[in-house]
Scaffold this motif. Structure first.
Motif, short mmCIF file in Angstrom:
data_model
loop_
_atom_site.label_atom_id
_atom_site.label_comp_id
_atom_site.label_asym_id
_atom_site.label_seq_id
_atom_site.Cartn_x
_atom_site.Cartn_y
_atom_site.Cartn_z
N LEU A 1 8.08 5.82 12.21
CA LEU A 1 6.99 5.14 11.51
C LEU A 1 6.27 6.16 10.64
O LEU A 1 6.07 7.30 11.05
CB LEU A 1 6.02 4.50 12.50
N ASN A 2 5.90 5.71 9.44
CA ASN A 2 5.27 6.59 8.47
C ASN A 2 4.04 5.92 7.89
O ASN A 2 3.99 4.70 7.73
CB ASN A 2 6.26 6.92 7.35
N ALA A 3 3.07 6.75 7.54
CA ALA A 3 1.83 6.27 6.93
C ALA A 3 2.09 5.88 5.47
O ALA A 3 3.16 6.16 4.92
CB ALA A 3 0.77 7.36 7.01
N ASN A 4 1.12 5.26 4.85
CA ASN A 4 1.24 4.87 3.44
C ASN A 4 1.59 6.06 2.56
O ASN A 4 2.33 5.93 1.58
CB ASN A 4 -0.06 4.24 2.94
N ASN B 1 0.80 -1.22 0.00
CA ASN B 1 0.00 0.00 0.00
C ASN B 1 0.84 1.27 0.00
O ASN B 1 0.31 2.36 0.24
CB ASN B 1 -0.94 0.00 1.21
N ALA B 2 2.14 1.16 -0.27
CA ALA B 2 3.00 2.34 -0.28
C ALA B 2 2.51 3.34 -1.32
O ALA B 2 2.09 2.96 -2.42
CB ALA B 2 4.44 1.95 -0.58
N SER B 3 2.53 4.60 -0.96
CA SER B 3 2.15 5.71 -1.83
C SER B 3 0.66 5.70 -2.18
O SER B 3 0.26 6.26 -3.19
CB SER B 3 2.99 5.74 -3.10
N THR B 4 -0.15 5.06 -1.33
CA THR B 4 -1.60 5.07 -1.52
C THR B 4 -2.23 5.78 -0.33
O THR B 4 -1.53 6.35 0.51
CB THR B 4 -2.16 3.64 -1.65
N ALA B 5 -3.54 5.72 -0.26
CA ALA B 5 -4.26 6.38 0.83
C ALA B 5 -3.86 5.78 2.18
O ALA B 5 -3.57 4.58 2.29
CB ALA B 5 -5.76 6.24 0.62
N ASP B 6 -3.86 6.62 3.19
CA ASP B 6 -3.50 6.17 4.53
C ASP B 6 -4.57 5.24 5.10
O ASP B 6 -5.77 5.45 4.90
CB ASP B 6 -3.34 7.36 5.48
N VAL B 7 -4.10 4.21 5.78
CA VAL B 7 -4.95 3.30 6.54
C VAL B 7 -4.37 3.29 7.94
O VAL B 7 -3.18 3.01 8.12
CB VAL B 7 -4.95 1.87 5.93
N GLU B 8 -5.20 3.61 8.92
CA GLU B 8 -4.70 3.70 10.29
C GLU B 8 -4.03 2.39 10.71
O GLU B 8 -4.57 1.31 10.49
CB GLU B 8 -5.85 4.02 11.25
#
Length: 164
Positions: free
Chosen positions: A140-143, A95-102
């Motif tokens: 840590l980083n989001a998508n 899911n890298a570079s896509t919408a964030d998922v908690e």
């Protein structure tokens, strides 16, 4: 056969040389790019802004809030092994570079504040560290590549080692 091999070798030399000359004439270099500069990500301005490392995803504190711990050990053969142990967080390379998922995303690994790598799992081998006191840190980083924070505090961990 010998003549074919000789012509092949000559073609490789001249073809490779012509390629380098053509690349140099067009300003192509081999020094990479500044990953912190969105203009170096290519594509449209909207795509560059979608990969903005300066934004954050702030999450509330609580039992489900993500956290991270790290352990750095010297590899018996060479280099160092970094173990990244997130809690309430899943590495999601798909899911890298896509919408964030908690609760999912990736990590960034830093050596003395300089980004070394993007990490999609719990372990990374670091071939070499500079001499002296060295800080290895992980965030840590989001998508979307935004840094994760909990109550506006970055979700990160750091360890300092002395390298001889």
């Amino acid at each position: 056969m010998a003549r074919s091999l000789a012509l092949f070798a000559i073609g490789l030399v001249f073809g490779g040389g012509a390629g380098f000359v053509l690349a140099a004439a067009n300003g192509v270099t081999f020094d990479g790019h500044d990953h912190g500069d969105p203009s170096h990500h290519g594509g449209t301005h909207a795509e560059a802004m979608a990969h903005d490392h300066s934004t954050t995803v702030n999450l509330p504190a609580g039992a489900d809030a993500p956290s991270v711990a790290i352990a750095l050990t010297q590899d018996p053969m060479a280099g160092w092994n970094l173990h990244v142990m997130p809690q309430n967080f899943r590495f999601a390379p798909e899911n890298a570079s896509t919408a964030d998922v908690e609760g999912e995303g990736h990590a960034h690994v830093y050596i003395n504040g300089e980004k070394l790598a993007r990490l999609y799992g719990n372990w990374i081998h670091i071939p070499d560290l500079p001499k002296g006191e060295v800080e290895v840190s992980v965030s840590l980083n989001a998508n979307s590549h935004s840094a994760l924070t909990v109550n506006n505090v970055p979700v990160s961990a750091a360890v300092t080692v002395q390298v001889d």
